[in-house]
Design an enzyme around this catalytic site. Structure first.
Site, mmCIF file in Angstrom:
data_model
loop_
_atom_site.group_PDB
_atom_site.id
_atom_site.type_symbol
_atom_site.label_atom_id
_atom_site.label_comp_id
_atom_site.label_asym_id
_atom_site.label_seq_id
_atom_site.Cartn_x
_atom_site.Cartn_y
_atom_site.Cartn_z
ATOM 1 C CB THR A 146 -0.960 0.007 1.215
ATOM 2 O OG1 THR A 146 -0.211 -0.139 2.421
ATOM 3 C CG2 THR A 146 -1.981 -1.086 1.095
ATOM 4 C CE LYS A 168 0.009 -3.333 3.404
ATOM 5 N NZ LYS A 168 -0.901 -2.510 4.307
ATOM 6 C CB THR A 179 -1.940 -1.593 8.585
ATOM 7 O OG1 THR A 179 -2.752 -0.721 9.278
ATOM 8 C CG2 THR A 179 -2.557 -1.807 7.205
ATOM 9 C CD GLU A 259 1.591 5.270 6.445
ATOM 10 O OE1 GLU A 259 1.230 5.924 7.413
ATOM 11 O OE2 GLU A 259 0.819 4.646 5.700
ATOM 12 C CG ASN A 378 -0.396 8.477 8.702
ATOM 13 O OD1 ASN A 378 -0.947 7.499 8.215
ATOM 14 N ND2 ASN A 378 0.857 8.469 9.141
ATOM 15 C CB THR A 383 -7.697 13.827 0.922
ATOM 16 O OG1 THR A 383 -6.386 13.956 1.462
ATOM 17 C CG2 THR A 383 -8.708 13.787 2.025
#
Lengths: 383, 383
Positions: A146, A168, A179, A259, A378, A383
């Site tokens: 992702t 992942k 996640t 991230e 994040n 969006t």
């Protein structure tokens, strides 16, 4: 490497059109046997996604023939229709692979609260079922990404058998899973009890010891499949050891790619009265936003480490705590220690050692710093 | 307004030179009586600063004659010397004010792990002791600011008596108090038992219900002093009610000025089986970095709310959860609700309502979003 390193497995990754980017987003791993042992651990989040609810049932009998994984949509918080869609996905795979739907694990990752486009899943399953091959592991690892920037794969070699895996997950990494989707395969001959026991031990010592941002996903799944194709039935301890190494390797790959992170932080708690104390202290530090911001800023702020330790119930005396950052004992006996200007935080790897002086146990948790990029990624994700 | 609103109190704020900026950094509040009742609550962080250790002892007999507060240094993690410095500060104040050092509360805020420059404290105490006056409350409120952008003051009017307060703290706001110093004064006639009971209730319903970043300071102190100068002895319930309003007002001022925040988030948990369930759920949301980043990005990401709720042990059924953001019921029965594009997050105030449907209790926690500025301020704080 990856899930096709062990004999008896075929895999593939294809583009089903679930991701707006047009990148691969559907993976399939098939166990050709001769055995079809499966075990899994799942998120402990009580708001669990439809594929988790489904897959919990699949693994209860210890048999798994295939796992299908999609990125581009988590199928979480999607109600009854979401569960029907997961069920349908398993049936599509079962039909194509000639197995029972009740032996097909389903994993999904991506945005929460949106139904999967089942027409695309249907076409994708047809496509990926036709593409599976003994060297398709890398394609599968790519298709489950992702916000990951690199695919995560790993391989371990046992005495006459192989353990291979893919993972992942680049955010929401926390104890009790994340996640995170992980598939590990082996051609060892295992009973389903052995597989389950080994996987629980390995997970406890690997994925449960990374904590990127303290958040916990609705979709986490770690699946182990054993084909028995090597004909070798390993001793449980040896197999668990190799499986643990593979899982730890994958866990570190996840943290390294978290991230927006600029530093990978290894938190070592020494001298804990017991493992739980050590874990509580390490996690309190790993989840302290102020400390994580300080590391991002290159600031060896040991006061924030102490303030985090002080929120726990672990056994320690605040007047005897020591803290070292990258080898410099910046805090001694709960007060100012060696000169903090000697701490070099320019490298990505940061090591924080806390000495509780309350016992003999030692625990390590890996986390990341809190950065502008974390906030950016994040806040812009959906969006 | 502030700590000199009630009769019987004098206060001042001066520049002692503790802050590199040269801004005011030393405050004193003196209770001229006729009564000298005091009560306080302190951080539950086990790594507590020297002034907290000192002040806990001061308040045990229910008498407080003065409180001295410095910004520019927390005097935390400073070992035996730090405690001696706090003790010395109390003695300096006692000498100047003609009271006993054992009745002087000391509060410090600023960086951890550095000794206070006692020569400057000494000069500052002399200066501030000479400056105290019945209209010095505003100066005191200014002198306790650290990263606060505005001074926080408040006043409440009882039946014949006044309650006034000041607060500082713009980060590390969490339950069980925060990097937060609060002084509330009243001219009501109170027993020390009344003062203690009222303060604990008021704190539980105010400062314990704001949670900016989940971090907990080593120095938090909330002090109540009663002079009895009004001659009015209020009923405990009425006084508690007014004290609670003053504390809630100050708590909201703290959240509104939290470091780097772009949104103030009110999290309301409805239908909880009990207060503890409601608090657990509200705090899980308040501490979820992913959700806080989403709010910063103007993204009504209700999935992250649900994922946070799912980590709790509270009573609820994931299939019946509803979530409203700014009045739009974006999640119904654990799945997609009304169109999320109808949610307007352009204002600073954001309201998140969770409906657990497990009971009758309702709980509100206030928090902030997680922003670039938060990361910036907290990565640059000590450098």
């Amino acid at each position: 490497m990856s899930v096709t390193a062990a004999s008896g497995f075929r895999a593939a990754g294809v583009t089903a059109g679930l991701k707006p980017s047009g990148k691969p987003d559907l993976a399939l791993v098939v166990n050709d046997g001769p055995e079809h042992v499966g075990a899994a651990v799942f998120t402990s989040n009580r708001v669990e996604a439809a594929p988790v609810t489904w897959s919990r049932q699949v693994v209860t009998d210890g048999r798994v023939d295939a796992v299908v994984l999609n990125s581009g949509g988590a199928n979480a918080c999607t109600g009854a229709q979401g569960f029907l869609d997961t069920h349908r996905t398993a049936e599509l795979v079962a039909e194509a692979a000639g197995v029972s739907a009740g032996d097909v694990v389903v994993c999904s990752t991506g945005l929460i609260g949106e139904l999967l486009p089942m027409d695309r899943i249907e076409n994708g399953v047809t496509q990926v079922s036709g593409a599976v091959s003994a060297d398709g592991g890398a394609d599968a690892a790519e298709a489950i990404m992702t916000t990951d920037t690199v695919a995560k794969e790993c391989e371990g070699i046992g005495s006459g058998y192989v353990v291979g895996g893919m993972a992942k997950g680049a955010g929401m990494l926390a104890p009790s899973l994340a996640t995170m989707l992980v598939v590990v395969t082996t051609d060892a001959v295992l009973t389903s009890e052995q597989a389950d026991e080994a996987l629980r031990t390995a997970t406890r010592l690997s994925f449960d010891r990374i904590d990127s941002d303290g958040c916990q996903s609705t979709n986490d799944t770690v699946l182990l499949m054993a084909s028995g194709a090597s004909g070798v039935a390993p001793e449980t301890g040896e197999f668990t050891s190799i499986l643990t190494e593979v899982c730890q390797d994958l866990a570190l790959q996840l943290i390294t790619d978290a991230e927006g992170a600029a530093h990978d932080i290894e938190i070592v708690v020494n001298g804990a009265a017991n493992i739980n104390d050590g874990l509580e202290v390490a996690r309190a530090i790993a989840r302290n936003n102020l400390f994580k911001c300080a590391v991002f800023g290159g600031d060896p702020n040991w006061g924030r480490v102490l303030a985090a330790v002080g929120t726990t119930k672990a056994a320690f005396d605040a007047r005897t705590l020591d803290v070292a950052i990258n080898g410099v004992m910046v805090c001694r006996d709960g007060g100012v220690g060696d000169d903090r200007s000697g701490v070099d935080l320019s490298n990505r790897e940061v090591k924080v050692e806390v000495f509780l002086k309350a016992g003999e146990e030692s625990v390590t948790i890996f986390t990341n710093d809190l950065t502008h990029d974390y906030v950016h990624e994040n806040s812009a994700y959906s969006t």
